[in-house]
Design a protein around this motif. Structure first.
Motif, mmCIF file in Angstrom:
data_model
loop_
_atom_site.group_PDB
_atom_site.id
_atom_site.type_symbol
_atom_site.label_atom_id
_atom_site.label_comp_id
_atom_site.label_asym_id
_atom_site.label_seq_id
_atom_site.Cartn_x
_atom_site.Cartn_y
_atom_site.Cartn_z
ATOM 1 N N ILE A 47 0.866 -1.179 0.000
ATOM 2 C CA ILE A 47 0.000 0.000 0.000
ATOM 3 C C ILE A 47 0.900 1.224 0.000
ATOM 4 O O ILE A 47 1.797 1.344 0.839
ATOM 5 C CB ILE A 47 -0.928 0.005 1.226
ATOM 6 N N ILE A 48 0.656 2.109 -0.957
ATOM 7 C CA ILE A 48 1.514 3.276 -1.112
ATOM 8 C C ILE A 48 0.653 4.528 -1.260
ATOM 9 O O ILE A 48 -0.501 4.450 -1.674
ATOM 10 C CB ILE A 48 2.436 3.141 -2.348
ATOM 11 N N PRO A 49 1.215 5.702 -0.940
ATOM 12 C CA PRO A 49 0.499 6.949 -1.229
ATOM 13 C C PRO A 49 0.291 7.095 -2.734
ATOM 14 O O PRO A 49 1.114 6.632 -3.542
ATOM 15 C CB PRO A 49 1.449 8.032 -0.701
ATOM 16 N N LEU A 50 -0.797 7.733 -3.125
ATOM 17 C CA LEU A 50 -1.103 7.885 -4.541
ATOM 18 C C LEU A 50 0.035 8.536 -5.316
ATOM 19 O O LEU A 50 0.328 8.149 -6.446
ATOM 20 C CB LEU A 50 -2.380 8.720 -4.717
ATOM 21 N N TYR A 51 0.691 9.524 -4.696
ATOM 22 C CA TYR A 51 1.712 10.255 -5.435
ATOM 23 C C TYR A 51 2.921 9.386 -5.776
ATOM 24 O O TYR A 51 3.721 9.731 -6.649
ATOM 25 C CB TYR A 51 2.160 11.506 -4.672
ATOM 26 N N GLU A 52 3.057 8.223 -5.116
ATOM 27 C CA GLU A 52 4.169 7.330 -5.414
ATOM 28 C C GLU A 52 3.831 6.305 -6.488
ATOM 29 O O GLU A 52 4.717 5.593 -6.984
ATOM 30 C CB GLU A 52 4.615 6.587 -4.153
ATOM 31 N N ALA A 53 2.558 6.231 -6.866
ATOM 32 C CA ALA A 53 2.124 5.162 -7.772
ATOM 33 C C ALA A 53 2.848 5.214 -9.109
ATOM 34 O O ALA A 53 3.188 4.176 -9.691
ATOM 35 C CB ALA A 53 0.619 5.236 -7.981
ATOM 36 N N LYS A 54 3.104 6.440 -9.585
ATOM 37 C CA LYS A 54 3.725 6.564 -10.908
ATOM 38 C C LYS A 54 5.161 6.067 -10.923
ATOM 39 O O LYS A 54 5.691 5.718 -11.976
ATOM 40 C CB LYS A 54 3.664 8.006 -11.389
ATOM 41 N N THR A 55 5.809 6.026 -9.776
ATOM 42 C CA THR A 55 7.203 5.594 -9.735
ATOM 43 C C THR A 55 7.341 4.078 -9.822
ATOM 44 O O THR A 55 8.427 3.577 -10.102
ATOM 45 C CB THR A 55 7.882 6.085 -8.441
ATOM 46 N N ILE A 56 6.258 3.355 -9.590
ATOM 47 C CA ILE A 56 6.311 1.897 -9.594
ATOM 48 C C ILE A 56 6.639 1.374 -10.996
ATOM 49 O O ILE A 56 7.538 0.552 -11.182
ATOM 50 C CB ILE A 56 4.981 1.298 -9.106
ATOM 51 N N MET A 57 5.912 1.848 -12.000
ATOM 52 C CA MET A 57 6.132 1.396 -13.368
ATOM 53 C C MET A 57 7.199 2.214 -14.082
ATOM 54 O O MET A 57 7.804 1.737 -15.049
ATOM 55 C CB MET A 57 4.829 1.491 -14.165
ATOM 56 N N GLY A 58 7.428 3.443 -13.608
ATOM 57 C CA GLY A 58 8.295 4.363 -14.339
ATOM 58 C C GLY A 58 7.420 5.258 -15.199
ATOM 59 O O GLY A 58 6.676 4.761 -16.050
ATOM 60 N N GLU A 59 7.471 6.557 -14.963
ATOM 61 C CA GLU A 59 6.548 7.469 -15.625
ATOM 62 C C GLU A 59 6.603 7.383 -17.139
ATOM 63 O O GLU A 59 5.594 7.539 -17.819
ATOM 64 C CB GLU A 59 6.813 8.918 -15.178
ATOM 65 N N GLU A 60 7.792 7.129 -17.708
ATOM 66 C CA GLU A 60 7.942 7.136 -19.151
ATOM 67 C C GLU A 60 7.974 5.737 -19.752
ATOM 68 O O GLU A 60 8.354 5.550 -20.908
ATOM 69 C CB GLU A 60 9.203 7.914 -19.540
ATOM 70 N N THR A 61 7.563 4.741 -18.974
ATOM 71 C CA THR A 61 7.474 3.373 -19.483
ATOM 72 C C THR A 61 6.219 3.229 -20.332
ATOM 73 O O THR A 61 5.113 3.548 -19.891
ATOM 74 C CB THR A 61 7.419 2.368 -18.323
ATOM 75 N N LEU A 62 6.383 2.756 -21.561
ATOM 76 C CA LEU A 62 5.242 2.539 -22.441
ATOM 77 C C LEU A 62 4.532 1.259 -22.030
ATOM 78 O O LEU A 62 5.155 0.198 -21.904
ATOM 79 C CB LEU A 62 5.712 2.438 -23.893
ATOM 80 N N VAL A 63 3.237 1.356 -21.803
ATOM 81 C CA VAL A 63 2.477 0.209 -21.307
ATOM 82 C C VAL A 63 1.155 0.070 -22.052
ATOM 83 O O VAL A 63 0.638 1.022 -22.633
ATOM 84 C CB VAL A 63 2.171 0.338 -19.787
ATOM 85 N N ALA A 64 0.650 -1.145 -22.020
ATOM 86 C CA ALA A 64 -0.736 -1.410 -22.400
ATOM 87 C C ALA A 64 -1.527 -1.503 -21.108
ATOM 88 O O ALA A 64 -1.127 -2.224 -20.188
ATOM 89 C CB ALA A 64 -0.840 -2.712 -23.182
ATOM 90 N N ALA A 65 -2.614 -0.767 -21.012
ATOM 91 C CA ALA A 65 -3.336 -0.680 -19.741
ATOM 92 C C ALA A 65 -4.821 -0.939 -19.933
ATOM 93 O O ALA A 65 -5.424 -0.530 -20.945
ATOM 94 C CB ALA A 65 -3.130 0.692 -19.109
ATOM 95 N N LEU A 66 -5.386 -1.619 -18.963
ATOM 96 C CA LEU A 66 -6.827 -1.809 -18.874
ATOM 97 C C LEU A 66 -7.309 -1.076 -17.633
ATOM 98 O O LEU A 66 -6.688 -1.167 -16.571
ATOM 99 C CB LEU A 66 -7.173 -3.292 -18.767
#
Length: 210
Positions: A47-66
């Protein structure tokens, strides 16, 4: 309310156990879909603060998302994100075709395969979490996008931040045989409950909210 400080390992273990139950259900469904044995597991839940969520995948990582809406007693939203190799490997398993989903035109077959797998994964996890917490929850039909992880999470986090402060991050691993060397990551879930839903989930796990 300092939720993170109040969480104990036993509470995260409970979320992980719910995830592994859901993974087991999803593995059964995927095994039937692929006509071969599939094993899945949830190696970690945090469980993490919302503001840290983007660091998990890497902000500039290209992903397919559902993206799923969650309704019921613990409403919120959920992202399931696949990096390029994860998406390509899953598409190959489902279709037998090598499709580079994130390079160039989006292939309808690839999108359909990922949506089908995403429905199974998200539905199985949320159903297990609902059973584990005795909080009825349902997931919507997913919307699909390919973009940078940071941009996609921004759209969901802006909405989530209006009602909550935290995200539950669930890692998923898939392999044709349990503990196989061929086991590979299968994306990450970002579960974004609203604040009341988070309180209900934690209370159901025995967390005393101060």
């Amino acid at each position: 309310m300092k939720l993170i400080e109040q969480m104990q390992p036993i509470h995260l273990d409970a979320l992980k156990e719910a995830g592994n139950i859901g993974a087991g259900h999803a593995a059964t469904a995927l095994s039937q879909l692929l006509h071969k044995k599939v094993d899945m597991s949830i190696p970690s839940v945090k469980i993490i603060p919302l503001y840290e969520a983007k660091t998990i995948m890497g902000e500039e990582t290209l992903v397919a998302a559902l993206y799923f809406d969650i309704s019921g007693e613990a409403p919120g939203s959920m992202f399931l994100m696949f990096q390029e190799k994860e998406a390509s490997d899953l598409i190959y398993s489902l279709t037998g075709q090598t499709i580079h989903l994130l390079n160039g035109r989006l292939d309808p077959l690839a999108v359909s395969a990922l949506q089908e797998a995403g429905n199974i994964l998200a539905g199985s996890y949320v159903s297990a979490l609902a059973d584990f917490t005795s909080l009825p929850m349902q997931v919507s039909i997913p919307s699909f996008a390919v973009d940078m992880a940071g941009a996609l999470l921004d759209s969901g986090l802006i909405e989530a931040s209006e009602v909550g402060d935290y995200a539950i991050v669930i890692d998923t691993v898939i392999g044709e045989t349990k503990n196989s060397e061929n086991s590979t990551p299968l994306g990450q879930f970002f579960l974004l409950p609203n604040i009341e839903a988070f309180e209900k989930i934690l209370k159901s796990l025995g967390v005393r909210l101060l």
